[in-house]
Design a protein around this motif. Structure first.
Motif, PDB file in Angstrom:
ATOM      1  N   MET A  23       0.689  -2.765   5.357  1.00  0.00           N
ATOM      2  CA  MET A  23       0.938  -1.324   5.284  1.00  0.00           C
ATOM      3  C   MET A  23       0.676  -0.800   3.874  1.00  0.00           C
ATOM      4  O   MET A  23       0.065   0.255   3.695  1.00  0.00           O
ATOM      5  CB  MET A  23       2.371  -1.017   5.717  1.00  0.00           C
ATOM      6  CG  MET A  23       2.614  -1.228   7.201  1.00  0.00           C
ATOM      7  SD  MET A  23       4.355  -1.227   7.690  1.00  0.00           S
ATOM      8  CE  MET A  23       4.947   0.313   7.082  1.00  0.00           C
ATOM      9  N   ARG A  26      -3.131  -0.730   3.180  1.00  0.00           N
ATOM     10  CA  ARG A  26      -3.792   0.374   3.889  1.00  0.00           C
ATOM     11  C   ARG A  26      -3.493   1.715   3.239  1.00  0.00           C
ATOM     12  O   ARG A  26      -4.375   2.557   3.084  1.00  0.00           O
ATOM     13  CB  ARG A  26      -3.355   0.387   5.354  1.00  0.00           C
ATOM     14  CG  ARG A  26      -3.970  -0.709   6.160  1.00  0.00           C
ATOM     15  CD  ARG A  26      -3.539  -0.647   7.601  1.00  0.00           C
ATOM     16  NE  ARG A  26      -4.129  -1.735   8.349  1.00  0.00           N
ATOM     17  CZ  ARG A  26      -3.747  -2.097   9.548  1.00  0.00           C
ATOM     18  NH1 ARG A  26      -2.765  -1.456  10.147  1.00  0.00           N
ATOM     19  NH2 ARG A  26      -4.333  -3.101  10.163  1.00  0.00           N
ATOM     20  N   GLU A  27      -2.240   1.939   2.881  1.00  0.00           N
ATOM     21  CA  GLU A  27      -1.853   3.218   2.286  1.00  0.00           C
ATOM     22  C   GLU A  27      -2.517   3.413   0.929  1.00  0.00           C
ATOM     23  O   GLU A  27      -3.084   4.466   0.654  1.00  0.00           O
ATOM     24  CB  GLU A  27      -0.327   3.292   2.159  1.00  0.00           C
ATOM     25  CG  GLU A  27       0.183   4.644   1.745  1.00  0.00           C
ATOM     26  CD  GLU A  27      -0.007   5.725   2.775  1.00  0.00           C
ATOM     27  OE1 GLU A  27      -0.001   6.904   2.383  1.00  0.00           O
ATOM     28  OE2 GLU A  27      -0.182   5.420   3.981  1.00  0.00           O
ATOM     29  N   SER A  64       8.497   1.529   6.613  1.00  0.00           N
ATOM     30  CA  SER A  64       7.843   2.370   7.611  1.00  0.00           C
ATOM     31  C   SER A  64       6.666   3.099   6.965  1.00  0.00           C
ATOM     32  O   SER A  64       6.603   3.235   5.740  1.00  0.00           O
ATOM     33  CB  SER A  64       8.826   3.400   8.175  1.00  0.00           C
ATOM     34  OG  SER A  64       9.137   4.374   7.196  1.00  0.00           O
ATOM     35  N   VAL A  65       5.767   3.564   7.809  1.00  0.00           N
ATOM     36  CA  VAL A  65       4.626   4.335   7.322  1.00  0.00           C
ATOM     37  C   VAL A  65       5.129   5.580   6.588  1.00  0.00           C
ATOM     38  O   VAL A  65       4.593   5.948   5.539  1.00  0.00           O
ATOM     39  CB  VAL A  65       3.689   4.712   8.487  1.00  0.00           C
ATOM     40  CG1 VAL A  65       2.608   5.667   8.031  1.00  0.00           C
ATOM     41  CG2 VAL A  65       3.078   3.460   9.093  1.00  0.00           C
ATOM     42  N   TRP A  68       6.000   4.720   3.069  1.00  0.00           N
ATOM     43  CA  TRP A  68       4.800   4.491   2.253  1.00  0.00           C
ATOM     44  C   TRP A  68       4.155   5.819   1.900  1.00  0.00           C
ATOM     45  O   TRP A  68       3.656   6.013   0.787  1.00  0.00           O
ATOM     46  CB  TRP A  68       3.803   3.579   2.972  1.00  0.00           C
ATOM     47  CG  TRP A  68       4.250   2.152   3.025  1.00  0.00           C
ATOM     48  CD1 TRP A  68       4.659   1.466   4.134  1.00  0.00           C
ATOM     49  CD2 TRP A  68       4.343   1.224   1.937  1.00  0.00           C
ATOM     50  NE1 TRP A  68       5.003   0.177   3.785  1.00  0.00           N
ATOM     51  CE2 TRP A  68       4.815   0.003   2.451  1.00  0.00           C
ATOM     52  CE3 TRP A  68       4.076   1.312   0.575  1.00  0.00           C
ATOM     53  CZ2 TRP A  68       5.024  -1.117   1.651  1.00  0.00           C
ATOM     54  CZ3 TRP A  68       4.282   0.197  -0.223  1.00  0.00           C
ATOM     55  CH2 TRP A  68       4.748  -1.006   0.314  1.00  0.00           C
ATOM     56  N   ARG A  69       4.144   6.759   2.841  1.00  0.00           N
ATOM     57  CA  ARG A  69       3.541   8.075   2.587  1.00  0.00           C
ATOM     58  C   ARG A  69       4.299   8.835   1.518  1.00  0.00           C
ATOM     59  O   ARG A  69       3.720   9.633   0.773  1.00  0.00           O
ATOM     60  CB  ARG A  69       3.487   8.901   3.878  1.00  0.00           C
ATOM     61  CG  ARG A  69       2.559   8.341   4.915  1.00  0.00           C
ATOM     62  CD  ARG A  69       1.115   8.706   4.628  1.00  0.00           C
ATOM     63  NE  ARG A  69       0.193   7.823   5.286  1.00  0.00           N
ATOM     64  CZ  ARG A  69      -0.139   7.859   6.573  1.00  0.00           C
ATOM     65  NH1 ARG A  69       0.397   8.752   7.364  1.00  0.00           N
ATOM     66  NH2 ARG A  69      -1.012   6.996   7.061  1.00  0.00           N
TER      67      ARG A  69
END
Length: 99
Positions: A23, A26-27, A64-65, A68-69
């Protein structure tokens, strides 16, 4: 600070560490590519450093995504401040001088 050593899984997550690394990769990769396309590679490198700095400032690795965001959003704020300051400095240096 070793983030892996301080990792505390979220109460709402059963994801193992390899998923967290995927994750993160990717972020950061998506953020880096977006900044490169919009502002160039030099700004992307600075922004990747900002992203990593934001990551080191949290207590536990995001699980969680959405978490990360949030790191990406904070790094984006740093980018915006830097670009705005650079733009302001450029406009001041190109204004005609009044004698």
């Amino acid at each position: 600070m070793n983030l892996i050593a301080h990792y505390q899984p979220s109460k709402n997550s059963n994801r193992p560490c390899p998923d967290l690394m995927t994750m993160a990769e990717r972020e950061l990769s998506a953020f880096f590519n977006a900044v490169t396309q919009s502002f160039g590679s030099e700004e992307a490198e600075l922004s990747a450093g900002d992203w990593l700095q934001e990551l080191t400032e949290i207590d536990a690795l995001p699980a969680s995504v959405r978490e990360w965001r949030l790191i990406t959003a904070k790094a984006s704020n740093r980018l915006a401040s830097r670009v705005r300051a650079s733009s302001l400095a450029l406009s001041l240096s190109t204004e005609p001088q009044i004698a």
